[in-house]
Every structure is written in structure tokens, then in C-alpha cells.
Design a protein around this motif. Structure first.
Motif: not given
Length: 299
Positions: A29-54
Motif C-alpha cells: 500500500g505504499l506509494s512510489t514516493g513512500g517506497a523511495t522515502f523508506s530507503r533513506f529514513l532508516f539509513a540516517v541513524p545507522l550512518a550517524c552511528l557508523g560515524v560515531a563508532v569510527l
């Protein structure tokens, strides 16, 4: 085998899985925009965590990020948003493997743009390579009712060509962004650039969806069990691409990344049970030959 090659192949494999997961999001039931947004949303905390670890492990400090860095990062981020949006929309038009193959017109388009806008000479073999790529695209974009009844520039063709062009813009932007970070560690440069880009993309996509598709952000969050894996595979794939861009010229990285064509064809057959037509396989083969020829000639 060099690190950038390993990172590129790994990124291509993970990206294939991400596109597979994004295709399934449209079924909940997600739109094309929603499916695209999901690709970025949950990546932010993971990427920031990676920076913090390094930073914690290596004692790095965050270097100043100048205007050139942000210009490259924003251009690459916008290019990737548009390219991902086009690719997800393309899944509704053609099979999974063919959809991914359309995005691989990127290298062919770069060669054409260079000849038109930069006045860079194209050799005889270069012209042959471009024509081979054009033949492959025509085979892939043939509408079900044939060329006579259908339109050559159908929706699938346009979406695929746009996706390829904007993926090319994003590659150049990300390569430039990683080179603007004052640190010798390619993994740190890749992770920091990735964190900045995904943060920008998440904010930009959230504002867009709030304006154009009211309630879609809430639906993405509500379907977090399905969208979280997209974010995880997204950040892992992007880390591979960013690491490769930090180490090597973007043209070489994208050329090795064409291995994704093979991955996507396997996923199409083994996961979705789709059987590409011989014409479509021939089109992907011609496109791959064209891309390889252009990369070799440009080296």
C-alpha cells in the motif's frame, strides 16, 4: 583484488536486494514516493552511528565541511532521489531485471552528453558502442503490442533513461563529496558523506511527501517492519558505493557495478519467478557490451 572492486561488487549485490524489497513495498500500500522515502529514513541513524563508532575508535574529529562539499552532496542526493523514484515507478511497467537494466544506460548517456556539451571527440569505435547500446535499449523498451501499435518513447523507456541519467549525476556528486573531506581514511570519508547525504535526503523527502502525499510519511512509519530492512540494505549498499567512490574514479566504479545486471536477472528468476524473454535478455546483453566498450575506450 583491490578494495574498491570488492566494495563495488558488494554494493551492487546489496542494492539488488534493496530494490527487491522496495518492489514488495508497493504491494503493502505504499506509494512510489513512500517506497523511495523508506530507503533513506532508516539509513540516517545507522550512518550517524557508523560515524560515531569510527570517531570513537580512531580518535577522529569531524572536519569542516565547506560549500563545495555540500554542493556535491546535495546534487548527488537529489540525483539519487529522482533516480530511485524513477526506478521504483519502473517496476510497475516492466519485469524486475529489465527495470534495473534500464538504469544501466547511465554510461551511454554520459558518453553522449560529453560529445554534445563538452565537444569531446568520439572515436569510430565509440560511435559503434553507442549504437550497440541504442539497439539494446530499443529491444528492452519495445511495448507489448509492438512498435507499430505502440509508441517508441513509452513510459518505461522514459523512466529508465531518466533513472540512468540521475544515477550518473549522483555518482559524480558522491565522488566529489568524498574528495572534499579532509581525512585520509576512505571508510571515514565515505561514512561521513553518507550520513550527511542521507540526512538531507530524508528531510527533503519528508517535506515533499507532506506537501504532495499527505499521510504517506505516517504510513511508512507504520509499516516499519517492512521498511526497516530497506533502510538497512540501503545504508549498507550506499556505504559500499561511497567507499569505492572515495578510492577510485566514479566511471570505473560504475562500470564494475554493472555486475548488478547479473544479480538482478537471478533475483527476477529465482525470487519473483519471472522469465525474461529472449529479446529482453539480448537487449541486456547488448547494453552490457556497449557499456564495457565505452568504459574501455575512455580508460
Amino acid at each position: 583484488m583491490e578494495l574498491w572492486v570488492i566494495a563495488t561488487i558488494a554494493a551492487a549485490a546489496v542494492q539488488t536486494v534493496r530494490f527487491m524489497l522496495q518492489k514488495r513495498l508497493k504491494g503493502i500500500g505504499l506509494s512510489t514516493g513512500g517506497a523511495t522515502f523508506s530507503r533513506f529514513l532508516f539509513a540516517v541513524p545507522l550512518a550517524c552511528l557508523g560515524v560515531a563508532v569510527l570517531v570513537g575508535l580512531n580518535g577522529y574529529s569531524i572536519p569542516p565541511l565547506g560549500l563545495r562539499f555540500w554542493a556535491f552532496a546535495v546534487a548527488g542526493g537529489i540525483g539519487q532521489i529522482i533516480a530511485t523514484f524513477c526506478t521504483v515507478a519502473l517496476f510497475s511497467e516492466r519485469s524486475f531485471a529489465v527495470g534495473i537494466a534500464f538504469t544501466k544506460t547511465e554510461t551511454v548517456q554520459v558518453a553522449l552528453f560529453s560529445a554534445v556539451f563538452l565537444a569531446e571527440a568520439v572515436s569510430g569505435l565509440g560511435v559503434v558502442a553507442i549504437l550497440i547500446g541504442l539497439a539494446g535499449v530499443l529491444l528492452l523498451s519495445r511495448p507489448p503490442q509492438g512498435w507499430i501499435a505502440g509508441k517508441i518513447l513509452n513510459r518505461a523507456t522514459v523512466l529508465g533513461l531518466l533513472a540512468g541519467a540521475f544515477f550518473g549525476i549522483s555518482a559524480i556528486g558522491y565522488r566529489g563529496a568524498t574528495l572534499e573531506i579532509a581525512n585520509d581514511d576512505p571508510l571515514f570519508r565515505a561514512m561521513l558523506a553518507l550520513a550527511c547525504v542521507t540526512a538531507f535526503q530524508s528531510v527533503a523527502m519528508a517535506l515533499w511527501l507532506r506537501w504532495r502525499e499527505a499521510g504517506e510519511v505516517t504510513r511508512v512509519l507504520g509499516a516499519w517492519r517492512a521498511t526497516l530492512p530497506v533502510g538497512v540494505t540501503g545504508v549498507l549498499g550506499s556505504l559500499g558505493w561511497f567507499t569505492a567512490f572515495a578510492l577510485q574514479n566514479a566511471a570505473y566504479v560504475r562500470s564494475v557495478g554493472q555486475v548488478e545486471l547479473i544479480f538482478s536477472l537471478l533475483v527476477s528468476m529465482l525470487v519473483f519467478g519471472e522469465r525474461p524473454k529472449r529479446r529482453e535478455v539480448a537487449g541486456m546483453g547488448l547494453l552490457a557490451v556497449s557499456i564495457i566498450m565505452i568504459v574501455v575506450l575512455a580508460a
